[in-house]
Design an enzyme around this catalytic site. Structure first.
Site, PDB file in Angstrom:
ATOM      1  N   LYS A  51      62.097  33.290  54.703  1.00 58.05           N
ATOM      2  CA  LYS A  51      62.735  32.035  55.464  1.00 58.05           C
ATOM      3  C   LYS A  51      63.313  32.525  57.104  1.00 58.05           C
ATOM      4  CE  LYS A  51      63.841  30.663  50.757  1.00 58.05           C
ATOM      5  NZ  LYS A  51      64.749  30.228  49.706  1.00 58.05           N
ATOM      6  N   GLN A  95      70.420  32.080  48.123  1.00 61.68           N
ATOM      7  CA  GLN A  95      69.082  32.350  47.628  1.00 61.68           C
ATOM      8  C   GLN A  95      69.429  32.538  45.817  1.00 61.68           C
ATOM      9  OE1 GLN A  95      66.145  32.376  48.715  1.00 61.68           O
ATOM     10  NE2 GLN A  95      65.155  32.956  46.752  1.00 61.68           N
ATOM     11  N   ASP A 118      68.743  22.796  50.624  1.00 58.36           N
ATOM     12  CA  ASP A 118      68.024  23.180  49.351  1.00 58.36           C
ATOM     13  C   ASP A 118      67.960  21.740  48.733  1.00 58.36           C
ATOM     14  OD1 ASP A 118      66.937  25.632  48.970  1.00 58.36           O
ATOM     15  OD2 ASP A 118      68.767  26.633  48.549  1.00 58.36           O
TER      16      ASP A 118
END
Ligand code: GUN
Length: 281
Positions: A51, A95, A118
């Protein structure tokens, strides 16, 4: 035919890179993604590294917070709060999964909807359910982009999603529904799974079990999307028995090189979108 996520991702990323440059010229700063990881799970570490690398590739700024398992819940919460109030930060990603013992929900609730790149927040999921503009969860969003490349009209197609997670299965089902598919969501308690999957024109596997979808479960000519990333004897294996299912499918995604690269690409797209929305507010 194979749908190479890697190639679709590369095309999409070069477009994002141009848009990032235009953003910087217009607003005098780079879009910025903050990533928080807790613990040493090797898969999570790899995802986060990719990422951060993805941000650099398209010219975005990134902030990387790494905590050892055992860090106080309050410390993570304070970091999220600080990032939430920082005007130079456009997206915040924690995460998942967090190591056992942390209250995930409390941490995620501190991410403002506008910085939830997200698409995991109740508001963003709710907007998707209502087919209104919001942030779309990266993996299902990437799958839709891959389906687009097939040129197949989704309207009226039977779509079957195996898996009902809030992060993949549910948003995936809603996106397919918003594209006028007739959608069935299957899960561990589903009876006669094979009977249902055999009718799928589009089959999305998001179970998390290696080679779970076998050829006898797949309709001839189906489009098969494999969201699974399982590590078996050090090798990455999808949720689909690729070797055998490939012979029946009209389109199929490989693992690795399929959905995976698209997920991060859509995260970059979501970060740019969040940055643009903020700059224009
Ligand atoms: N863990 C596995 N996939 C994801 C993802 O897309 N976002 C976050 N935050 N954690 C994940």
């Amino acid at each position: 035919m194979l749908i190479y996520g890697k190639e679709v991702a590369a095309d999409t990323r070069s477009k994002i890179k141009e848009d990032v440059k235009a953003f910087e010229e217009k607003y005098g700063r780079k879009p910025c993604l903050a990533v928080i990881i807790v613990g040493e799970d090797p898969a999570s570490q790899t995802y986060v590294r990719n990422k951060i690398k993805g941000c650099a590739e398209v010219g975005m700024r990134s902030l990387h917070y790494e905590y050892a398992d055992g860090v106080a819940q309050s410390e993570i919460e304070n970091t999220v709060k600080t990032l939430a109030g920082d005007d130079s930060v456009d997206g915040i990603l924690v995460q998942l999964p967090l190591p056992a013992g942390y209250d995930e929900k409390r941490i995620l609730e501190l991410i403002p909807d506008e910085k939830d790149v997200d698409g995991f927040s109740p508001t963003n999921l709710g907007l998707l359910a209502m087919n209104r503009p919001g942030t779309i969860s990266c993996t299902p969003f990437g799958v839709m982009k891959m389906l687009e490349t097939t040129g197949v009209d989704l309207s009226g197609k039977n779509a079957v999603v195996i898996g009902r997670s809030n992060t993949v299965g549910k948003p995936m089902a809603m996106l397919l529904l918003n594209s006028d598919c007739t959608v069935t969501v299957c899960h561990s308690k589903t009876k006669d799974l094979k009977e249902i999957t055999s009718r799928a024109d589009i089959l999305v596997a998001a179970i998390g079990r290696p080679k779970f979808v076998t050829a006898d479960m797949v309709k001839d000519g189906a489009i098969v999307i494999d969201v699974g990333i399982n590590r078996v004897d050090g090798k990455l294996v999808g949720d689909v028995d690729f070797e055998n299912v490939e012979k029946k499918a009209s389109f199929i995604t490989p693992v690795p090189g399929g959905v995976g690269p698209m997920t991060i690409t859509m995260l970059l797209a979501n970060t740019l979108r969040a940055a643009t929305a903020k700059a224009e507010r």
